[in-house]
Design an enzyme around this catalytic site. Sequence first.
Site, PDB file in Angstrom:
ATOM      1  CG  HIS A 169      -1.917   0.886   1.444  1.00  0.00           C
ATOM      2  ND1 HIS A 169      -2.697   1.486   0.871  1.00  0.00           N
ATOM      3  CD2 HIS A 169      -1.812   1.894   2.236  1.00  0.00           C
ATOM      4  CE1 HIS A 169      -3.611   2.268   0.630  1.00  0.00           C
ATOM      5  NE2 HIS A 169      -3.589   2.688   1.269  1.00  0.00           N
ATOM      6  CG  HIS A 178      -1.460   6.812  -0.670  1.00  0.00           C
ATOM      7  ND1 HIS A 178      -2.107   6.799  -1.618  1.00  0.00           N
ATOM      8  CD2 HIS A 178      -2.255   6.793   0.102  1.00  0.00           C
ATOM      9  CE1 HIS A 178      -3.683   5.844  -1.220  1.00  0.00           C
ATOM     10  NE2 HIS A 178      -3.351   6.029   0.573  1.00  0.00           N
ATOM     11  NE  ARG A 230      -9.935  14.376   4.258  1.00  0.00           N
ATOM     12  CZ  ARG A 230     -11.385  13.989   4.565  1.00  0.00           C
ATOM     13  NH1 ARG A 230     -11.664  12.428   3.270  1.00  0.00           N
ATOM     14  NH2 ARG A 230     -12.815  14.252   4.528  1.00  0.00           N
ATOM     15  CE1 TYR A 272      -5.085  10.285  -2.831  1.00  0.00           C
ATOM     16  CE2 TYR A 272      -5.241   8.286  -2.389  1.00  0.00           C
ATOM     17  CZ  TYR A 272      -4.991   9.128  -2.139  1.00  0.00           C
ATOM     18  OH  TYR A 272      -4.210   9.942  -0.746  1.00  0.00           O
ATOM     19  CG  HIS A 320      -7.576   3.634   2.051  1.00  0.00           C
ATOM     20  ND1 HIS A 320      -8.283   4.410   1.088  1.00  0.00           N
ATOM     21  CD2 HIS A 320      -6.349   3.037   2.323  1.00  0.00           C
ATOM     22  CE1 HIS A 320      -7.224   5.002   0.768  1.00  0.00           C
ATOM     23  NE2 HIS A 320      -6.040   3.835   1.390  1.00  0.00           N
ATOM     24  CD  GLU A 379      -6.648   5.691   7.654  1.00  0.00           C
ATOM     25  OE1 GLU A 379      -5.508   5.801   7.755  1.00  0.00           O
ATOM     26  OE2 GLU A 379      -7.012   5.624   6.964  1.00  0.00           O
ATOM     27  CG  HIS A 421      -5.225   2.257   7.215  1.00  0.00           C
ATOM     28  ND1 HIS A 421      -4.136   1.705   6.798  1.00  0.00           N
ATOM     29  CD2 HIS A 421      -5.651   2.934   6.553  1.00  0.00           C
ATOM     30  CE1 HIS A 421      -3.790   2.967   6.253  1.00  0.00           C
ATOM     31  NE2 HIS A 421      -4.647   3.321   6.156  1.00  0.00           N
ATOM     32  CG  ASP A 481      -0.897   4.795   3.947  1.00  0.00           C
ATOM     33  OD1 ASP A 481      -1.408   4.968   2.844  1.00  0.00           O
ATOM     34  OD2 ASP A 481      -1.845   4.639   5.316  1.00  0.00           O
TER      35      ASP A 481
END
Length: 448
Positions: free
Chosen positions: A51, A53, A77, A116, A227, A230, A264, A315
Amino acid sequence: MREMVFAEALLPRGWVRDVAIQVDGDGRIASITPGEAGGTLIALPGLANLHSHAFQRGMAGLTEHAGDAEDSFWTWRELMYRFLAHLTPEDVEAIATLAYAEMLEGGFTRVGEFHYLHHAPDGSAYANIAEMAERIAAAAHATGIGLTLLPCFYAHGEAGGAPPTPGQRRFLSDRDGFGRLWTASLRAIAPLHGAGIGFAPHSLRAATIGEIRDLLPLAEGRPVHIHVSEQVKEVEACRAILGATPIAALSRAIPLSPRWCLIHATHATDPEIARIAGSGAVVGLCPVTESNLGDGIFPAAAYRAAGGRFGVGTDSNVLVSAAAELRTLEYSQRLSQRRRNVLAPRGGSTGAALWQGACAGGAQALASGAAGLVEGAWADLVLLDPAHPAFAARAGDRVLDSLVFAARDGAIREVWARGRRVVTDGMHPARAAAEARVGSVLARVLSA
């Protein structure tokens, strides 16, 4: 054929001394022959980073300043949204190249890129809808890491189909648009030797169960990653909107199976742990990122007792190291359980249990073929020098215990991915140029 001889190698049946491994022209292990003396290095199977990003590697260290309100995943975020708003396709390729070089140096030989960041900053599709996927593929090609691309379906801002926020516009697709993106992503990875693809509905916050069910046929038996559970806020929202926790809502509507990877699953309940373990699905744990974000502690001890399968991922890529992920996983359990060697079998090695468990679970989650050093598997090797101080007077499982819990940088001497040497003397040859490119990117982005 290429033949390599090792002083010691970790095979599925355990440690074997004086081993010759022959690699065929496709980069797979053709034969393993014990009793061949003359080797000096120790061979481990490379791990799958299930996993990632990749673009978030550019943010590492930039979110460690307390805000005016209480900081959480949700404030992190918002910072991530502001960061990615400035990234071009060229920037993403540069950052991913650095991240993938670091993954190889850190013992990962394959990456599952949970991808994404599809569109332009205003949310419009690029002329080539798979522009960003091609950039990820280019970074994998430049570094030699194995790639399982996981194009992400992202349509909503909250469970139940709530509208997305402006910060999410670069991620968004409807069903038809995602079908086109999926087809173009298949073309993007086609030139890469040994690459694969899977389907990644982002979460029950971003995709409805109906949409996930409708798009599953695209995967045609390939991996499915999502996901799930989490954050406490996410669990509470799903209970309020869907009438069940994310894991319960998903597993009641769509049967879990060994091709599923639940990323997660931090707040899984005891019945959910039993359900996941019984399904043969893999839980994708990202302990360094989960610690960094304050997610909570996955109940790994109970999950292991239930026979659950796991793998690890980096991640957010705030720190890229296979050993760091495994060490943080075990340490989180020690803090939670207030005891030591929680994830080891009775009388067994913690480092070996973690490495071998992550090896098997990662290979399953990324559908990369046979796990470990076996005939027919990819020749993905992590090589250690027994002369390194971390491994002095150690052999067998003691080596793995020391690698996971006591080694510093430079403990990994060489890394081979699909039969090709990609790390020499602890360094990837693309690292210096990648660091320079990323430095230029960040100088521009952080001054914007």
